[in-house]
Design a protein around this motif. Structure first.
Motif, mmCIF file in Angstrom:
data_model
loop_
_atom_site.group_PDB
_atom_site.id
_atom_site.type_symbol
_atom_site.label_atom_id
_atom_site.label_comp_id
_atom_site.label_asym_id
_atom_site.label_seq_id
_atom_site.Cartn_x
_atom_site.Cartn_y
_atom_site.Cartn_z
ATOM 1 N N ALA A 36 19.925 -29.755 18.382
ATOM 2 C CA ALA A 36 19.488 -31.161 18.389
ATOM 3 C C ALA A 36 17.966 -31.266 18.424
ATOM 4 N N VAL A 37 17.351 -30.438 19.233
ATOM 5 C CA VAL A 37 15.886 -30.443 19.329
ATOM 6 C C VAL A 37 15.267 -29.999 18.007
ATOM 7 N N MET A 38 15.807 -28.945 17.423
ATOM 8 C CA MET A 38 15.269 -28.446 16.155
ATOM 9 C C MET A 38 15.378 -29.514 15.064
ATOM 10 N N ARG A 39 16.546 -30.126 14.976
ATOM 11 C CA ARG A 39 16.744 -31.154 13.950
ATOM 12 C C ARG A 39 15.771 -32.310 14.143
ATOM 13 N N GLU A 40 15.630 -32.772 15.366
ATOM 14 C CA GLU A 40 14.734 -33.900 15.657
ATOM 15 C C GLU A 40 13.278 -33.558 15.332
ATOM 16 N N GLN A 41 12.847 -32.365 15.711
ATOM 17 C CA GLN A 41 11.462 -31.970 15.451
ATOM 18 C C GLN A 41 11.171 -31.864 13.958
ATOM 19 N N ILE A 42 12.078 -31.245 13.220
ATOM 20 C CA ILE A 42 11.861 -31.082 11.785
ATOM 21 C C ILE A 42 11.901 -32.442 11.088
ATOM 22 N N GLN A 43 12.825 -33.298 11.490
ATOM 23 C CA GLN A 43 12.873 -34.642 10.907
ATOM 24 C C GLN A 43 11.586 -35.411 11.204
ATOM 25 N N HIS A 44 11.025 -35.197 12.385
ATOM 26 C CA HIS A 44 9.761 -35.846 12.734
ATOM 27 C C HIS A 44 8.638 -35.365 11.817
ATOM 28 N N LEU A 45 8.596 -34.078 11.528
ATOM 29 C CA LEU A 45 7.590 -33.559 10.600
ATOM 30 C C LEU A 45 7.747 -34.185 9.215
ATOM 31 N N VAL A 46 8.978 -34.313 8.758
ATOM 32 C CA VAL A 46 9.232 -34.927 7.451
ATOM 33 C C VAL A 46 8.756 -36.380 7.467
ATOM 34 N N LYS A 47 9.036 -37.071 8.547
ATOM 35 C CA LYS A 47 8.609 -38.473 8.682
ATOM 36 C C LYS A 47 7.089 -38.583 8.635
ATOM 37 N N LEU A 48 6.394 -37.733 9.393
ATOM 38 C CA LEU A 48 4.930 -37.758 9.389
ATOM 39 C C LEU A 48 4.374 -37.464 8.006
ATOM 40 N N GLY A 49 4.920 -36.436 7.376
ATOM 41 C CA GLY A 49 4.442 -36.033 6.060
ATOM 42 C C GLY A 49 4.750 -37.047 4.972
ATOM 43 N N SER A 50 5.757 -37.873 5.184
ATOM 44 C CA SER A 50 6.134 -38.895 4.211
ATOM 45 C C SER A 50 5.407 -40.215 4.458
ATOM 46 N N ALA A 51 5.176 -40.547 5.718
ATOM 47 C CA ALA A 51 4.632 -41.865 6.066
ATOM 48 C C ALA A 51 3.111 -41.938 6.028
ATOM 49 N N PHE A 52 2.454 -40.825 6.216
ATOM 50 C CA PHE A 52 1.000 -40.826 6.309
ATOM 51 C C PHE A 52 0.406 -40.012 5.163
ATOM 52 N N PRO A 53 -0.261 -40.674 4.227
ATOM 53 C CA PRO A 53 -0.789 -39.953 3.066
ATOM 54 C C PRO A 53 -1.859 -38.920 3.404
ATOM 55 N N ARG A 54 -2.459 -38.996 4.587
ATOM 56 C CA ARG A 54 -3.483 -38.009 4.952
ATOM 57 C C ARG A 54 -2.922 -36.894 5.817
ATOM 58 N N VAL A 55 -1.589 -36.829 5.919
ATOM 59 C CA VAL A 55 -0.926 -35.714 6.594
ATOM 60 C C VAL A 55 -0.183 -34.923 5.526
ATOM 61 N N ARG A 56 -0.608 -33.696 5.340
ATOM 62 C CA ARG A 56 0.001 -32.826 4.334
ATOM 63 C C ARG A 56 0.588 -31.614 5.045
ATOM 64 N N ILE A 57 1.830 -31.357 4.744
ATOM 65 C CA ILE A 57 2.513 -30.218 5.352
ATOM 66 C C ILE A 57 3.018 -29.334 4.225
ATOM 67 N N GLN A 58 2.711 -28.054 4.325
ATOM 68 C CA GLN A 58 3.183 -27.106 3.325
ATOM 69 C C GLN A 58 3.871 -25.948 4.040
#
Length: 135
Positions: A36-58
């Motif tokens: 549950a923690v892993m899923r929530e954390q990874i989904q949060h990263l996806v949300k940040l990377g999708s919602a904020f154009p100045r946040v880039r995750i590779q």
């Protein structure tokens, strides 16, 4: 925890910083805290990377094999004046280095790692897929 959440407020200010993060795919698949923690954390990263154009995750995929990023975590920070510094993270302490020759070498390491990484869009897709495996 509060300080970490406060820092996220930087992303919504008028002139947010540009943040580019490189993550090894193994980090997304290593069970730390349970599914549950892993899923929530990874989904949060996806949300940040999708919602904020100045946040880039590779993500550096597992098939990259041995690459320069396996030497350990580090941060390259640039000041508004254009001066860079490197922060090396260790288990017991961190170290800030501003020597231009060292910073230049670490920028080369950074670019080498980015060369192994998936694009931002591909990385978001991969992270969303991996998040679904943590059920």
């Amino acid at each position: 925890m509060v300080t970490r959440l406060d820092r996220q407020g930087l992303l919504t200010r008028d002139r947010p910083p540009l943040i580019t993060s490189l993550i090894d795919e193994h980090v997304l698949r290593r069970d730390v805290g349970g599914p549950a923690v892993m899923r929530e954390q990874i989904q949060h990263l996806v949300k940040l990377g999708s919602a904020f154009p100045r946040v880039r995750i590779q993500v550096v995929p597992t098939n990259a094999g041995a690459y320069a990023g396996l030497g350990g975590p580090f941060v390259i920070a640039s000041s508004p004046e254009g001066e860079d510094l490197v922060y090396l993270a260790g288990q017991r302490h961190g170290q800030v280095i501003d020597r231009s020759d060292y910073v230049r070498q670490m920028v080369e390491v950074w670019e080498s790692i980015r060369g192994e990484a998936l694009s931002h869009g591909q990385s978001l897709d991969l992270m969303a897929e991996v998040a679904e495996t943590w059920m």
